[in-house]
Motif scaffolding. Sequence first.
Motif, PDB file in Angstrom:
ATOM      1  N   ALA A 118       1.494  36.108  -1.005  1.00  0.00           N
ATOM      2  CA  ALA A 118       2.524  35.138  -0.645  1.00  0.00           C
ATOM      3  C   ALA A 118       3.246  35.635   0.602  1.00  0.00           C
ATOM      4  N   ASP A 119       3.001  34.973   1.735  1.00  0.00           N
ATOM      5  CA  ASP A 119       3.697  35.323   2.977  1.00  0.00           C
ATOM      6  C   ASP A 119       5.047  34.628   3.058  1.00  0.00           C
ATOM      7  N   GLY A 120       5.292  33.704   2.143  1.00  0.00           N
ATOM      8  CA  GLY A 120       6.563  33.002   2.026  1.00  0.00           C
ATOM      9  C   GLY A 120       7.016  33.067   0.584  1.00  0.00           C
ATOM     10  N   VAL A 121       7.826  32.107   0.179  1.00  0.00           N
ATOM     11  CA  VAL A 121       8.369  32.090  -1.167  1.00  0.00           C
ATOM     12  C   VAL A 121       7.389  31.411  -2.136  1.00  0.00           C
ATOM     13  N   CYS A 122       7.252  31.989  -3.315  1.00  0.00           N
ATOM     14  CA  CYS A 122       6.530  31.362  -4.424  1.00  0.00           C
ATOM     15  C   CYS A 122       7.356  31.632  -5.677  1.00  0.00           C
ATOM     16  N   PRO A 123       8.017  30.604  -6.216  1.00  0.00           N
ATOM     17  CA  PRO A 123       8.944  30.844  -7.325  1.00  0.00           C
ATOM     18  C   PRO A 123       8.276  31.278  -8.625  1.00  0.00           C
ATOM     19  N   VAL A 124       7.056  30.780  -8.921  1.00  0.00           N
ATOM     20  CA  VAL A 124       6.429  31.058 -10.213  1.00  0.00           C
ATOM     21  C   VAL A 124       4.941  31.354 -10.042  1.00  0.00           C
ATOM     22  N   PHE A 125       4.492  32.397 -10.713  1.00  0.00           N
ATOM     23  CA  PHE A 125       3.069  32.692 -10.825  1.00  0.00           C
ATOM     24  C   PHE A 125       2.717  32.552 -12.302  1.00  0.00           C
ATOM     25  N   THR A 126       1.730  31.705 -12.605  1.00  0.00           N
ATOM     26  CA  THR A 126       1.268  31.521 -13.975  1.00  0.00           C
ATOM     27  C   THR A 126      -0.136  32.097 -14.056  1.00  0.00           C
ATOM     28  N   ILE A 127      -0.313  33.075 -14.932  1.00  0.00           N
ATOM     29  CA  ILE A 127      -1.591  33.771 -15.053  1.00  0.00           C
ATOM     30  C   ILE A 127      -2.084  33.589 -16.485  1.00  0.00           C
ATOM     31  N   ASP A 128      -3.226  32.906 -16.649  1.00  0.00           N
ATOM     32  CA  ASP A 128      -3.734  32.582 -17.978  1.00  0.00           C
ATOM     33  C   ASP A 128      -5.226  32.906 -18.072  1.00  0.00           C
ATOM     34  N   LYS A 129      -5.603  33.686 -19.065  1.00  0.00           N
ATOM     35  CA  LYS A 129      -7.011  34.053 -19.303  1.00  0.00           C
ATOM     36  C   LYS A 129      -7.677  34.597 -18.043  1.00  0.00           C
ATOM     37  N   VAL A 133      -5.809  40.942 -11.708  1.00  0.00           N
ATOM     38  CA  VAL A 133      -4.998  40.160 -10.768  1.00  0.00           C
ATOM     39  C   VAL A 133      -4.129  41.109  -9.949  1.00  0.00           C
ATOM     40  N   THR A 134      -4.110  40.905  -8.633  1.00  0.00           N
ATOM     41  CA  THR A 134      -3.177  41.609  -7.767  1.00  0.00           C
ATOM     42  C   THR A 134      -2.407  40.565  -6.971  1.00  0.00           C
ATOM     43  N   VAL A 135      -1.079  40.634  -7.056  1.00  0.00           N
ATOM     44  CA  VAL A 135      -0.216  39.701  -6.335  1.00  0.00           C
ATOM     45  C   VAL A 135       0.548  40.497  -5.283  1.00  0.00           C
ATOM     46  N   TRP A 136       0.444  40.077  -4.024  1.00  0.00           N
ATOM     47  CA  TRP A 136       1.152  40.705  -2.916  1.00  0.00           C
ATOM     48  C   TRP A 136       2.302  39.783  -2.516  1.00  0.00           C
ATOM     49  N   LEU A 137       3.519  40.296  -2.578  1.00  0.00           N
ATOM     50  CA  LEU A 137       4.688  39.486  -2.254  1.00  0.00           C
ATOM     51  C   LEU A 137       5.369  39.991  -0.987  1.00  0.00           C
ATOM     52  N   CYS A 138       5.938  39.044  -0.225  1.00  0.00           N
ATOM     53  CA  CYS A 138       6.785  39.418   0.897  1.00  0.00           C
ATOM     54  C   CYS A 138       8.175  39.711   0.331  1.00  0.00           C
ATOM     55  N   GLU A 139       9.049  40.241   1.148  1.00  0.00           N
ATOM     56  CA  GLU A 139      10.388  40.620   0.687  1.00  0.00           C
ATOM     57  C   GLU A 139      11.160  39.427   0.134  1.00  0.00           C
ATOM     58  N   GLU A 140      11.045  38.301   0.802  1.00  0.00           N
ATOM     59  CA  GLU A 140      11.748  37.084   0.387  1.00  0.00           C
ATOM     60  C   GLU A 140      11.286  36.613  -0.996  1.00  0.00           C
ATOM     61  N   ARG A 165       4.682  49.954   0.460  1.00  0.00           N
ATOM     62  CA  ARG A 165       4.619  48.952  -0.596  1.00  0.00           C
ATOM     63  C   ARG A 165       4.645  49.677  -1.937  1.00  0.00           C
ATOM     64  N   LYS A 166       5.202  49.013  -2.917  1.00  0.00           N
ATOM     65  CA  LYS A 166       5.287  49.573  -4.263  1.00  0.00           C
ATOM     66  C   LYS A 166       4.458  48.689  -5.190  1.00  0.00           C
ATOM     67  N   GLU A 167       3.520  49.317  -5.915  1.00  0.00           N
ATOM     68  CA  GLU A 167       2.691  48.576  -6.853  1.00  0.00           C
ATOM     69  C   GLU A 167       3.211  48.801  -8.271  1.00  0.00           C
ATOM     70  N   MET A 168       3.367  47.686  -9.010  1.00  0.00           N
ATOM     71  CA  MET A 168       3.867  47.767 -10.379  1.00  0.00           C
ATOM     72  C   MET A 168       2.949  46.974 -11.301  1.00  0.00           C
ATOM     73  N   PRO A 169       2.651  47.528 -12.478  1.00  0.00           N
ATOM     74  CA  PRO A 169       1.840  46.757 -13.428  1.00  0.00           C
ATOM     75  C   PRO A 169       2.677  45.679 -14.097  1.00  0.00           C
ATOM     76  N   ILE A 170       2.056  44.558 -14.385  1.00  0.00           N
ATOM     77  CA  ILE A 170       2.691  43.515 -15.190  1.00  0.00           C
ATOM     78  C   ILE A 170       2.291  43.817 -16.633  1.00  0.00           C
ATOM     79  N   PRO A 171       3.265  44.028 -17.516  1.00  0.00           N
ATOM     80  CA  PRO A 171       2.937  44.421 -18.897  1.00  0.00           C
ATOM     81  C   PRO A 171       2.048  43.398 -19.600  1.00  0.00           C
ATOM     82  N   GLU A 172       1.115  43.919 -20.403  1.00  0.00           N
ATOM     83  CA  GLU A 172       0.234  43.047 -21.161  1.00  0.00           C
ATOM     84  C   GLU A 172       0.288  43.340 -22.653  1.00  0.00           C
TER      85      GLU A 172
END
Length: 189
Positions: A118-129, A133-140, A165-172
């Motif tokens: 996301a080079d801009g804003v993305c309010p919600v990421f929905t990840i199903d099945k 997945v790796t999500v790269w976010l800009c500061e905004e 950049r800081k990489e963090m796991p999304i808990p599963e």
Amino acid sequence: KAPTVVVKTPTPVKKDEKKKKKKGLPILEYQERGTKWVIENQDKESAISTGENGILVVEVTDPKQQVYIFNCEDVTVKINGGKLKSVVVDTCSKVNVVFGTIISGCELVNSKKIAVQADGVCPVFTIDKTVGVTVWLCEESAKISSFTTSMSSEMNVNIPEGDDRKEMPIPEQFVHKLTGGSLTSEVSD
């Protein structure tokens, strides 16, 4: 006289042939009626012949437009043009998606090895099945993005931290407890 029996030995199937799914024709088109860009059945070879340097480029011209990526493998999709309504990645493998600002959200479903940036804003990421997945976010976007996950694993989010950049796991994995008649959930260690 006894009948002659001919035994046919099966032709060995290579590993790669077993894995290949039946795919339709590669599609990269804008559907006016649904204000939707459709990218279907693309792979590395079709992306090289269709895209710029093997990258499939979509030019969004209206914030009401959405991008639907289905049944693609080993491709990169670059979405240009500013704001768009949403991005959906469905039943894909080894797909990278780069986009600007999304008004609604980005949905990843039934997929493997997906990277979104996301080079801009993305309010919600929905990840199903989805696995890997790796999500790269800009500061905004890092300030406001939220993640809703279901039946998914190997998920990470990368955010800017100074010049790095800081990489963090999304808990599963979670621990659920009944306390005082209500259910509480905490991330498992």
